[in-house]
Write a protein that holds these residues in place. Structure first.
Motif, short mmCIF file in Angstrom:
data_model
loop_
_atom_site.label_atom_id
_atom_site.label_comp_id
_atom_site.label_asym_id
_atom_site.label_seq_id
_atom_site.Cartn_x
_atom_site.Cartn_y
_atom_site.Cartn_z
N GLU A 53 3.92 3.29 8.21
CA GLU A 53 5.33 3.67 8.15
C GLU A 53 5.93 3.41 9.51
O GLU A 53 5.43 3.89 10.53
CB GLU A 53 5.44 5.16 7.77
CG GLU A 53 4.99 5.46 6.34
CD GLU A 53 4.95 6.95 6.05
OE1 GLU A 53 5.42 7.76 6.88
OE2 GLU A 53 4.42 7.32 4.99
N ASP A 54 7.00 2.61 9.51
CA ASP A 54 7.65 2.26 10.77
C ASP A 54 6.66 1.70 11.78
O ASP A 54 6.63 2.12 12.94
CB ASP A 54 8.34 3.50 11.40
CG ASP A 54 9.47 4.02 10.52
OD1 ASP A 54 9.63 5.25 10.45
OD2 ASP A 54 10.16 3.19 9.89
N ASP A 55 5.84 0.81 11.32
CA ASP A 55 4.86 0.12 12.18
C ASP A 55 3.79 1.05 12.75
O ASP A 55 3.07 0.66 13.66
CB ASP A 55 5.56 -0.58 13.35
CG ASP A 55 6.34 -1.80 12.89
OD1 ASP A 55 7.35 -2.13 13.51
OD2 ASP A 55 5.92 -2.40 11.86
N GLN A 56 3.73 2.27 12.26
CA GLN A 56 2.68 3.19 12.72
C GLN A 56 1.78 3.53 11.55
O GLN A 56 2.21 3.56 10.40
CB GLN A 56 3.30 4.49 13.25
CG GLN A 56 4.22 4.30 14.45
CD GLN A 56 3.50 3.67 15.62
OE1 GLN A 56 2.37 4.00 15.94
NE2 GLN A 56 4.17 2.73 16.27
N GLU B 170 3.75 -0.74 -2.94
CA GLU B 170 2.64 -0.50 -2.04
C GLU B 170 1.48 -1.44 -2.37
O GLU B 170 1.14 -1.61 -3.54
CB GLU B 170 2.19 0.96 -2.17
CG GLU B 170 1.00 1.34 -1.29
CD GLU B 170 0.62 2.82 -1.44
OE1 GLU B 170 1.52 3.68 -1.34
OE2 GLU B 170 -0.58 3.11 -1.66
N VAL B 171 0.89 -2.04 -1.36
CA VAL B 171 -0.32 -2.83 -1.55
C VAL B 171 -1.43 -2.09 -0.81
O VAL B 171 -1.40 -1.97 0.42
CB VAL B 171 -0.18 -4.27 -1.02
CG1 VAL B 171 -1.50 -5.03 -1.19
CG2 VAL B 171 0.94 -5.00 -1.76
N ARG B 172 -2.36 -1.58 -1.57
CA ARG B 172 -3.34 -0.65 -1.02
C ARG B 172 -4.73 -1.28 -1.02
O ARG B 172 -5.15 -1.88 -2.01
CB ARG B 172 -3.34 0.63 -1.86
CG ARG B 172 -4.31 1.69 -1.34
CD ARG B 172 -4.41 2.87 -2.28
NE ARG B 172 -3.18 3.65 -2.35
CZ ARG B 172 -3.14 4.89 -2.86
NH1 ARG B 172 -4.24 5.45 -3.30
NH2 ARG B 172 -2.00 5.55 -2.92
N GLY C 40 -0.54 -8.24 4.38
CA GLY C 40 0.46 -7.56 3.57
C GLY C 40 0.06 -6.20 3.04
O GLY C 40 0.84 -5.56 2.33
N PHE C 41 -1.14 -5.74 3.36
CA PHE C 41 -1.51 -4.39 2.96
C PHE C 41 -0.68 -3.39 3.77
O PHE C 41 -0.46 -3.58 4.96
CB PHE C 41 -2.98 -4.12 3.25
CG PHE C 41 -3.93 -4.81 2.31
CD1 PHE C 41 -4.49 -6.03 2.64
CD2 PHE C 41 -4.27 -4.23 1.09
CE1 PHE C 41 -5.37 -6.67 1.77
CE2 PHE C 41 -5.15 -4.86 0.22
CZ PHE C 41 -5.70 -6.08 0.56
N ASP C 42 -0.20 -2.32 3.11
CA ASP C 42 0.49 -1.28 3.85
C ASP C 42 -0.09 0.10 3.56
O ASP C 42 0.48 1.12 3.94
CB ASP C 42 2.00 -1.30 3.58
CG ASP C 42 2.34 -1.11 2.12
OD1 ASP C 42 3.53 -0.88 1.81
OD2 ASP C 42 1.43 -1.18 1.26
N ALA C 43 -1.23 0.15 2.86
CA ALA C 43 -1.89 1.42 2.62
C ALA C 43 -3.38 1.17 2.51
O ALA C 43 -3.81 0.10 2.06
CB ALA C 43 -1.37 2.06 1.34
N TRP D 96 -7.70 3.72 13.91
CA TRP D 96 -7.03 2.64 13.17
C TRP D 96 -5.84 2.11 13.95
O TRP D 96 -5.57 0.91 13.96
CB TRP D 96 -6.60 3.15 11.78
CG TRP D 96 -7.70 3.01 10.78
CD1 TRP D 96 -8.89 3.67 10.78
CD2 TRP D 96 -7.72 2.14 9.67
NE1 TRP D 96 -9.67 3.26 9.73
CE2 TRP D 96 -8.96 2.33 9.02
CE3 TRP D 96 -6.81 1.22 9.13
CZ2 TRP D 96 -9.32 1.62 7.87
CZ3 TRP D 96 -7.17 0.52 7.99
CH2 TRP D 96 -8.41 0.72 7.36
N SER D 97 -5.14 3.00 14.58
CA SER D 97 -3.99 2.58 15.35
C SER D 97 -4.41 1.62 16.47
O SER D 97 -3.77 0.59 16.71
CB SER D 97 -3.28 3.81 15.93
OG SER D 97 -2.11 3.42 16.58
N LYS D 98 -5.52 1.97 17.12
CA LYS D 98 -6.01 1.09 18.20
C LYS D 98 -6.37 -0.27 17.62
O LYS D 98 -6.04 -1.31 18.21
CB LYS D 98 -7.26 1.70 18.85
CG LYS D 98 -6.99 2.86 19.78
CD LYS D 98 -8.14 3.00 20.80
CE LYS D 98 -7.93 4.19 21.73
NZ LYS D 98 -8.20 5.50 21.09
#
Lengths: 552, 122, 176
Positions: C8-11, C107-109, C126-129, C141-143
């Motif tokens: 969400e919002d690149d985070q 959503e692509v999970r 293109g995954f966002d979940a 994951w963020s790192k």
């Protein structure tokens, strides 16, 4: 040669940092070996018989003198003082410790070197003609396109976990020095009838258990569409390649099972739907890359070097060196100089750290600071003034690298084999040494002429034995090392796969059998025929009769 | 069963190592020799569990040569000795009775002149 | 272990999963407003679910081509793409096609053997979940997602590739 800018350098540095973290998590046990292994393979790190082996990429076979010096440093500091050049123009270090790998990658990154994607089920190092930018006979410089492919394929998120490894070769000249026809994708630069630069695209070549020659799915692809077309091929392969059996997972199996035409249609259909403009490189970027490769300031020289001719007349070994190791350059007064890493008795393709440093100095002094690696595990200084060849030859003699045997019988391709490799069934290096010893006399080797012998220690065929004029495959026969010979293979533009000669031979029979094969050739040959030509004319039988006539 | 030892490669260094009573040693001569299948299996399970010490532990057959363990497979002899192309690299450089037994059983050593020593499984 | 990571919002953030993943013979719990069905079950029952106003997601195995959902995508809230083993890379192409070819906006999970070392690859395709399988934290994951300062090639995430960065920096103009 291509100069890494800040973006290229940042990518190498970030990758090295990523791998350092992954090594730490493996050592702590946070990452299992099962999860870690593909990650370390994608950073070139194998676990072999005696130690880890690090395969450092030499993108399209081009090195600067400083990069070669750094490889020498790595060999000394982290290994046992030598490295091994491979048939995919990379370099392998055989005695690496996992604990040192992150430091090694950091050191390599400082000079624009890396071990990215030199193993694993991903797109590997793209290889190109070692005479690129130097030979008169090229349509266009394959290095420009190889660099474009390098960038497109590095960390490509969609193609990092393919069914199997993927190898691309780019050739730009009529003579193919890359074995493009036995690559997953072979790209041959060409011009259309109206002069448009493009590629003939061949897919599905490969060696290993089931060798295939690549088939042309596109006669002419406009060059500017190279990357989008490759995307279409890779996506088709990634989706359809077999995942159930790693021996049937290469693209050659997919192309064979669908048929080249159907495969080609699937690629064209995918390509038609791609957003090509977002993938293909803009002209500006291609021009930027190309400019880096046009970096040698050639002088205006006479086409004939009086000095070299005089030196040759005085020194038969120099004359022999020029005859066998020096090829014509596109610029008058220059030559392409091959450095053989196949001195009889040496390990084929090996180079000591001292030799690497010396070659770097010679490249700086006489070769515009540039070195190439060939698919035959030799090196090339592509831009040497003919006036300097004698001095270069003298310098090479001092480090034991002046063997005048390029493409001759002692210029053997051999994989590391069972001496080093965990996959091997038999040793390859001692076989190569035994054969080379029989052709150690330069006059003998020259009288036999072009004879490309290739040895693989197992069916994975890293020694390219399927495309040897004489191919030798190590097999395990009841716990002993046996060798199957094939004849008539070629990896050049006249590509063909070798024919099996007969039942496998014990190790001590191999070198004498090669002698017998050469004797048949010398007996049967017509004027001007190479071994390969004579074989193709007279067929297997005379050769088979000679080797299998006597009881072992 | 014939005798066996357990071997692996050290995770950190990549060296060939052999199981000996709960830990790992560098020399085949010091390896624990098993002649009982269930003891071998139990030790192998423990060895495989040492995932931050070694990679890929497995058992290999050995025979006794003048008191020294010698692998029956030539691949394992090369692992125990080092590359035949560089006799000063790997464990063979240390010399000693164990190395000699493995090399002697393998036949003559390979020299860079190209003469071959055949390695035969008994 | 977190159930779901979302971008969400690149985070990357941890969220409760609003979707209930149903086995082929499983009845939904009461009040279930969002379900994920196998492709086979969706083919049998999809219309019924959608007509009840339920948010429907479909799970595809690697050998089930996204083309099979082409007709239904505009009405789907989510597509889950399976990684039976992390080394099976077919879902990267599937996700890329969903975003690039079919312009799927739901959503692509990523489900299955979903690990942080492949996080950035998945994001770029293109995954966002993600249903993480490695016990890693949001911070891990963020790192991983921010490990690389640049990318070389265009992908489904539309992140600016190196050649476009270079053109912009040279001031000569946008790439052709």
């Amino acid at each position: 040669m291509y100069r890494y800018d800040a973006i290229d350098a940042a990518l190498l540095a970030d990758r090295a940092t990523e791998f350092r973290g992954q090594v730490a998590r493996r050592l702590s046990g946070e990452l299992s070996e099962d999860h870690f292994k593909p990650l370390r393979l994608m950073n070139g790190l194998y676990l072999q018989l005696h130690a880890y082996m690090l395969r450092v990429a030499i993108p399209y076979g081009v090195l600067s003198a400083d990069q070669l010096r750094r490889l020498a440093f790595i060999a000394r500091r982290f290994d046992k003082g030598f490295g091994h050049f491979t048939t995919r123009t990379n370099i392998q270090f055989n005695w690496i410790k996992l604990a040192d790998a992150p430091d090694i990658l950091d050191s390599l990154a400082e000079v624009g070197l890396h071990a990215i994607q030199t193993s694993g089920n991903c797109i590997r190092n793209t290889t190109a003609d070692p005479y690129a930018g130097a030979t008169a006979e090229e349509i266009d410089d394959p290095r420009v396109w190889s660099e474009a492919i390098r960038q497109w394929s590095t960390f490509h998120p969609e193609f990092t976990y393919l069914p199997r490894k993927f190898k691309i070769a780019v050739t730009g000249a009529a003579k193919d020095r890359t074995a493009a026809k036995v690559h997953d994708i072979g790209l041959k630069l060409r011009r259309s009838r109206d002069g448009e630069l493009g590629f003939e695209v061949m897919v599905g070549g490969g060696m290993g258990r089931t060798p295939y020659l690549g088939q042309t799915i596109r006669e002419h692809l406009p060059a500017r569409h190279l990357l989008s077309y490759l995307t279409a091929i890779l996506r088709t392969y990634n989706r359809l390649g077999r995942r159930d059996n790693s021996y049937k997972a290469r693209i050659k199996i997919l192309v064979a099972s669908l048929g080249a035409e159907a495969f080609g249609r699937a690629v064209e259909a995918e390509w038609a739907e791609l957003d090509q403009a977002s993938i293909d490189l803009p002209d500006l970027e291609l021009a930027r890359i190309r400019a880096d490769f046009n970096d040698v300031a050639f002088q205006d020289l006479a086409p004939v070097s009086v000095a070299l001719n005089a030196a040759k007349a005085a020194d038969p070994s120099l004359a022999r060196f020029v005859r066998n190791n020096v090829a014509a350059h596109k610029v008058a007064g220059y030559g392409i100089v091959n450095i053989s890493l196949k001195a009889p008795g040496d390990v084929p393709g090996d180079c000591t750290a001292d030799q690497m440093d010396a070659i770097a100095d010679l490249a700086d002094a006489y070769g515009a600071g540039e070195i190439r690696v060939t698919h035959a595990q030799n090196l090339v200084l592509p831009h040497v003034k003919l006036d300097d060849v004698a001095a270069l030859h003298a310098g090479l003699k001092e480090i034991g690298l002046a063997t005048a045997n390029i493409d001759l019988a002692s210029d053997i391709i051999a994989c590391p084999g069972l001496d080093f490799c965990a996959l091997a069934n038999a040793r390859a290096i001692p076989i190569a040494q035994a054969i080379a010893a029989r052709f150690a006399d330069p006059a003998t080797a020259e009288s036999v002429g072009e004879l490309k012998i290739k040895i693989s220690g197992c069916i994975n065929a890293c020694g390219d034995h399927h495309v040897g004029h004489i191919g030798i495959l190590g097999v395990d026969k009841k716990g002993e090392e046996y060798y199957q010979l094939t004849l008539g293979g070629s990896g050049a533009e006249d590509a063909s796969l070798g024919d099996v000669l007969g039942p496998a031979l014990s190790a001590d029979r191999v070198a004498p059998s090669v002698d017998q094969l050469v004797d048949v050739y010398l007996r049967e040959r017509s004027p001007g025929e190479r071994f390969l030509d004579t074989y193709r004319r007279v067929g297997l039988n005379p050769f088979k009769a000679a080797v299998y006539a006597e009881a072992v | 069963m014939t005798e066996a030892v357990i071997t692996a490669n050290s995770l950190l260094e990549g060296d060939v190592v052999f199981w000996a009573g709960g830990g790992w040693v560098e020399a085949l001569a010091d390896a624990e020799r098993f002649d009982d299948a269930s003891a071998l299996d139990a030790a192998l399970q423990t060895a495989k569990g040492q995932v931050t010490t070694v990679v890929d532990a497995y058992a290999i057959d050995i025979i006794d040569e003048r008191g020294q363990p010698v692998p029956t497979s030539y691949r394992e002899r090369i692992r125990a000795l080092g590359p035949t192309t560089h006799l000063d690299h790997g464990k063979q450089a240390l010399g000693g009775p164990s190395i000699e037994a493995i090399a002697a059983h393998a036949g003559a050593g390979v020299r860079s002149s190209g003469r071959l020593g055949l390695i035969r499984r008994k | 272990m977190p159930k779901l990571f979302k971008i969400e919002d690149d985070q990357v953030v941890a969220r409760d999963d609003p979707f209930q993943t149903l086995a082929d013979d499983e009845a939904p719990s009461a009040g279930s407003g969002a379900v994920i069905l196998s492709f086979a079950r969706f083919q049998r029952e999809g219309e019924a679910w959608l007509s009840q106003g339920v948010r429907v997601g479909v799970r595809l195995e690697p050998d089930q081509p996204v083309e099979g959902l082409a007709y239904d995508l505009p009405r789907l809230a989510l597509v889950a793409l399976a990684f039976p083993k992390f080394r099976d890379g077919r879902a990267y192409s599937a996700a890329s096609l969903l975003r690039e070819r079919y312009k799927f906006a739901g959503e692509v999970r990523a489900v299955g053997d979903v690990l942080r070392d492949q996080a950035l690859l998945m994001l770029r395709c293109g995954f966002d979940a993600f249903e993480p399988a490695d016990g890693a934290t949001v911070d891990d994951w963020s790192k991983a997602l921010h490990r690389f300062r640049h990318v070389y090639q265009a992908a489904a995430d539309r992140r600016q590739p190196a050649f476009a960065e270079r053109a912009a920096a040279s001031g000569i103009g946008a790439p052709a």
